[in-house]
Structure formats: C-alpha cells, structure tokens
Design a protein around this motif. Structure first.
Motif, PDB file in Angstrom:
ATOM      1  N   ILE A 261       5.071   2.848   6.541  1.00 48.27           N
ATOM      2  CA  ILE A 261       6.509   3.025   6.724  1.00 48.27           C
ATOM      3  C   ILE A 261       7.088   3.984   5.699  1.00 48.27           C
ATOM      4  O   ILE A 261       7.095   3.889   4.597  1.00 48.27           O
ATOM      5  CB  ILE A 261       7.094   1.668   6.830  1.00 48.27           C
ATOM      6  CG1 ILE A 261       6.823   0.637   7.527  1.00 48.27           C
ATOM      7  CG2 ILE A 261       8.611   1.967   6.881  1.00 48.27           C
ATOM      8  CD1 ILE A 261       7.170  -0.887   7.438  1.00 48.27           C
ATOM      9  N   GLU A 262       7.833   5.090   6.560  1.00 47.44           N
ATOM     10  CA  GLU A 262       8.463   5.949   5.597  1.00 47.44           C
ATOM     11  C   GLU A 262       9.511   5.762   4.370  1.00 47.44           C
ATOM     12  O   GLU A 262      10.368   4.905   5.037  1.00 47.44           O
ATOM     13  CB  GLU A 262       8.841   7.054   6.288  1.00 47.44           C
ATOM     14  CG  GLU A 262       8.049   7.870   7.252  1.00 47.44           C
ATOM     15  CD  GLU A 262       7.757   7.302   8.389  1.00 47.44           C
ATOM     16  OE1 GLU A 262       8.454   6.154   9.027  1.00 47.44           O
ATOM     17  OE2 GLU A 262       6.917   7.861   9.413  1.00 47.44           O
ATOM     18  N   ILE A 263       9.297   5.437   3.437  1.00 45.64           N
ATOM     19  CA  ILE A 263      10.163   5.073   2.467  1.00 45.64           C
ATOM     20  C   ILE A 263      10.785   6.372   1.480  1.00 45.64           C
ATOM     21  O   ILE A 263      11.551   6.075   0.603  1.00 45.64           O
ATOM     22  CB  ILE A 263       9.643   4.137   1.305  1.00 45.64           C
ATOM     23  CG1 ILE A 263       8.256   4.815   0.870  1.00 45.64           C
ATOM     24  CG2 ILE A 263       9.220   2.922   2.335  1.00 45.64           C
ATOM     25  CD1 ILE A 263       8.141   4.201  -0.571  1.00 45.64           C
ATOM     26  N   GLY A 264      10.347   7.656   1.431  1.00 48.74           N
ATOM     27  CA  GLY A 264      10.854   8.552   0.824  1.00 48.74           C
ATOM     28  C   GLY A 264      10.359   9.814   1.214  1.00 48.74           C
ATOM     29  O   GLY A 264       9.447  10.046   1.943  1.00 48.74           O
TER      30      GLY A 264
ATOM     31  N   VAL B 210       7.225  19.526   2.919  1.00 49.15           N
ATOM     32  CA  VAL B 210       7.909  18.211   2.498  1.00 49.15           C
ATOM     33  C   VAL B 210       6.621  17.385   2.594  1.00 49.15           C
ATOM     34  O   VAL B 210       5.587  17.106   3.421  1.00 49.15           O
ATOM     35  CB  VAL B 210       8.712  17.785   3.668  1.00 49.15           C
ATOM     36  CG1 VAL B 210       9.216  16.167   3.709  1.00 49.15           C
ATOM     37  CG2 VAL B 210      10.132  18.716   3.965  1.00 49.15           C
ATOM     38  N   LEU B 211       6.730  16.414   1.618  1.00 49.89           N
ATOM     39  CA  LEU B 211       5.779  15.149   1.473  1.00 49.89           C
ATOM     40  C   LEU B 211       6.632  14.033   1.893  1.00 49.89           C
ATOM     41  O   LEU B 211       7.589  13.946   1.643  1.00 49.89           O
ATOM     42  CB  LEU B 211       5.223  14.929   0.021  1.00 49.89           C
ATOM     43  CG  LEU B 211       4.362  16.407  -0.484  1.00 49.89           C
ATOM     44  CD1 LEU B 211       4.139  15.923  -2.081  1.00 49.89           C
ATOM     45  CD2 LEU B 211       3.116  16.488   0.355  1.00 49.89           C
ATOM     46  N   ILE B 212       5.812  12.979   2.602  1.00 47.92           N
ATOM     47  CA  ILE B 212       6.382  11.816   3.033  1.00 47.92           C
ATOM     48  C   ILE B 212       5.976  10.718   2.186  1.00 47.92           C
ATOM     49  O   ILE B 212       4.523  10.734   2.101  1.00 47.92           O
ATOM     50  CB  ILE B 212       6.213  11.426   4.508  1.00 47.92           C
ATOM     51  CG1 ILE B 212       6.882  12.814   5.136  1.00 47.92           C
ATOM     52  CG2 ILE B 212       6.978  10.209   4.969  1.00 47.92           C
ATOM     53  CD1 ILE B 212       8.430  12.664   5.381  1.00 47.92           C
ATOM     54  N   ALA B 213       6.611   9.999   1.585  1.00 46.51           N
ATOM     55  CA  ALA B 213       6.168   8.653   0.839  1.00 46.51           C
ATOM     56  C   ALA B 213       6.070   7.560   1.812  1.00 46.51           C
ATOM     57  O   ALA B 213       7.108   7.320   2.409  1.00 46.51           O
ATOM     58  CB  ALA B 213       6.813   8.456  -0.498  1.00 46.51           C
TER      59      ALA B 213
ATOM     60  N   TYR C 197       7.352   4.593  -7.192  1.00 40.20           N
ATOM     61  CA  TYR C 197       6.878   5.606  -6.155  1.00 40.20           C
ATOM     62  C   TYR C 197       7.335   6.845  -6.333  1.00 40.20           C
ATOM     63  O   TYR C 197       6.812   8.167  -6.026  1.00 40.20           O
ATOM     64  CB  TYR C 197       7.468   5.084  -4.880  1.00 40.20           C
ATOM     65  CG  TYR C 197       6.826   3.629  -4.599  1.00 40.20           C
ATOM     66  CD1 TYR C 197       5.419   3.115  -4.923  1.00 40.20           C
ATOM     67  CD2 TYR C 197       7.394   2.824  -3.552  1.00 40.20           C
ATOM     68  CE1 TYR C 197       5.209   2.167  -4.441  1.00 40.20           C
ATOM     69  CE2 TYR C 197       6.930   1.720  -3.234  1.00 40.20           C
ATOM     70  CZ  TYR C 197       5.752   1.332  -3.481  1.00 40.20           C
ATOM     71  OH  TYR C 197       5.095   0.134  -3.232  1.00 40.20           O
ATOM     72  N   GLY C 198       8.618   7.051  -7.105  1.00 35.97           N
ATOM     73  CA  GLY C 198       9.264   8.448  -7.273  1.00 35.97           C
ATOM     74  C   GLY C 198       8.269   9.091  -8.177  1.00 35.97           C
ATOM     75  O   GLY C 198       8.026  10.445  -8.086  1.00 35.97           O
ATOM     76  N   LYS C 199       7.727   8.486  -9.231  1.00 39.70           N
ATOM     77  CA  LYS C 199       6.891   9.028 -10.111  1.00 39.70           C
ATOM     78  C   LYS C 199       5.429   9.591  -9.516  1.00 39.70           C
ATOM     79  O   LYS C 199       5.042  10.559  -9.865  1.00 39.70           O
ATOM     80  CB  LYS C 199       6.429   8.027 -11.313  1.00 39.70           C
ATOM     81  CG  LYS C 199       7.594   8.095 -12.531  1.00 39.70           C
ATOM     82  CD  LYS C 199       7.105   6.801 -13.430  1.00 39.70           C
ATOM     83  CE  LYS C 199       8.484   6.850 -14.463  1.00 39.70           C
ATOM     84  NZ  LYS C 199       8.018   5.830 -15.444  1.00 39.70           N
TER      85      LYS C 199
ATOM     86  N   LYS D 293       0.763  -1.086  -0.098  1.00 41.88           N
ATOM     87  CA  LYS D 293       0.023  -0.016  -0.004  1.00 41.88           C
ATOM     88  C   LYS D 293       1.126   1.349   0.007  1.00 41.88           C
ATOM     89  O   LYS D 293       1.572   1.322   1.054  1.00 41.88           O
ATOM     90  CB  LYS D 293      -0.875   0.075   1.246  1.00 41.88           C
ATOM     91  CG  LYS D 293      -2.135   1.211   1.211  1.00 41.88           C
ATOM     92  CD  LYS D 293      -2.658   1.146   2.527  1.00 41.88           C
ATOM     93  CE  LYS D 293      -2.152   2.208   3.545  1.00 41.88           C
ATOM     94  NZ  LYS D 293      -2.615   2.255   4.672  1.00 41.88           N
ATOM     95  N   PHE D 294       0.716   1.962  -0.998  1.00 42.66           N
ATOM     96  CA  PHE D 294       1.635   3.306  -1.301  1.00 42.66           C
ATOM     97  C   PHE D 294       0.434   4.544  -0.890  1.00 42.66           C
ATOM     98  O   PHE D 294      -0.539   4.570  -1.311  1.00 42.66           O
ATOM     99  CB  PHE D 294       2.100   3.415  -2.532  1.00 42.66           C
ATOM    100  CG  PHE D 294       2.868   4.568  -2.647  1.00 42.66           C
ATOM    101  CD1 PHE D 294       4.513   4.848  -2.452  1.00 42.66           C
ATOM    102  CD2 PHE D 294       2.460   5.875  -3.344  1.00 42.66           C
ATOM    103  CE1 PHE D 294       4.995   6.090  -2.550  1.00 42.66           C
ATOM    104  CE2 PHE D 294       3.111   7.050  -3.551  1.00 42.66           C
ATOM    105  CZ  PHE D 294       4.434   6.916  -3.204  1.00 42.66           C
ATOM    106  N   SER D 295       1.282   5.452  -0.064  1.00 43.41           N
ATOM    107  CA  SER D 295       0.671   6.620   0.120  1.00 43.41           C
ATOM    108  C   SER D 295       1.315   7.695   0.430  1.00 43.41           C
ATOM    109  O   SER D 295       2.651   7.486   0.551  1.00 43.41           O
ATOM    110  CB  SER D 295      -0.120   6.509   1.329  1.00 43.41           C
ATOM    111  OG  SER D 295       0.479   6.043   2.693  1.00 43.41           O
TER     112      SER D 295
END
Length: 116
Positions: free
Chosen positions: A63-66, A55-58, A99-101, A5-7
């Motif tokens: 879990i923070e990944i970027g 700042v946006l957190i991915a 995720y970067g995109k 799950k990406f957010s």
C-alpha cells in the motif's frame, strides 16, 4: 514492524493520482495547500512524458505510504550531474518507523549508481 513489509518502486504513469494525493498531503502539512496548482494531467506530462523528474513510491504491505520526487541538476564546478531531492513524504500514520530514512537511502543509492 516485523509483520510489515516495506518496499520501494519507481512510479509509473498510473500513479499520478497517488503522487498528487501525497503532494496535497505534504502541502497541507506545511500549511501551503493553497499553493498547489498541480493536476494529474500536469504531473503526467512533466513527470512521465517530458521526464523532467522521477518519483519513488514507498509501500508498506503493498500500500502506497509515501514518495520521493527528485531530478538531476548540474554542477559546473564539478562538471557532472547531481540529484536534487524536491520532496520526501511519508504519511503520518507510518512515520517513526524508519521508512523516510530508507527512502532517502534509496535516492542516495541511485545518485551513487548514476555517478552523481
């Protein structure tokens, strides 16, 4: 990727340790870690107290990944603000999954919503 799950969320002051960790990881990747002088206190002051950037957190599975760090600039020719993306970083083990995109798209969406 279907079970992941990406957010994305805006960072809060409690995230300064995570932001600094990502800044150091990015600097290390670019072989510039010797140039990092930022501290949690400095980031807290300039990002959250003085509000000089955002700042946006991915996150993957919460879990923070970027992160993406950006701020407004101003075009005198256009007579309006823009958004300058300073950093966009995804941890190495989560790269190649788009995720970067997605993070970049979110910054672009914010720019459009703000009329940049």
């Amino acid at each position: 990727m279907s079970d992941k799950k990406f957010s994305i969320r805006f960072a809060a002051a409690e995230d300064v340790c995570v932001i600094l960790k990502f800044i150091k990881e990015l600097a290390s990747y670019e072989k510039l870690e010797h140039e990092v002088t930022a501290t949690e206190e400095i980031l807290r002051e300039w990002i959250f107290e003085k509000k000089k950037c955002e700042v946006l957190i991915a996150l993957e599975n919460d879990i923070e990944i970027g992160y993406a760090l950006f701020f407004h600039n101003f075009s005198t020719f256009l007579g309006k603000a823009g958004i300058y993306l300073e950093d966009l970083y995804i941890t190495p083990n989560c790269r190649g999954l788009g995720y970067g995109k997605k993070l970049l798209r979110e910054v672009a969406k914010i720019a459009v919503e703000r009329g940049c």
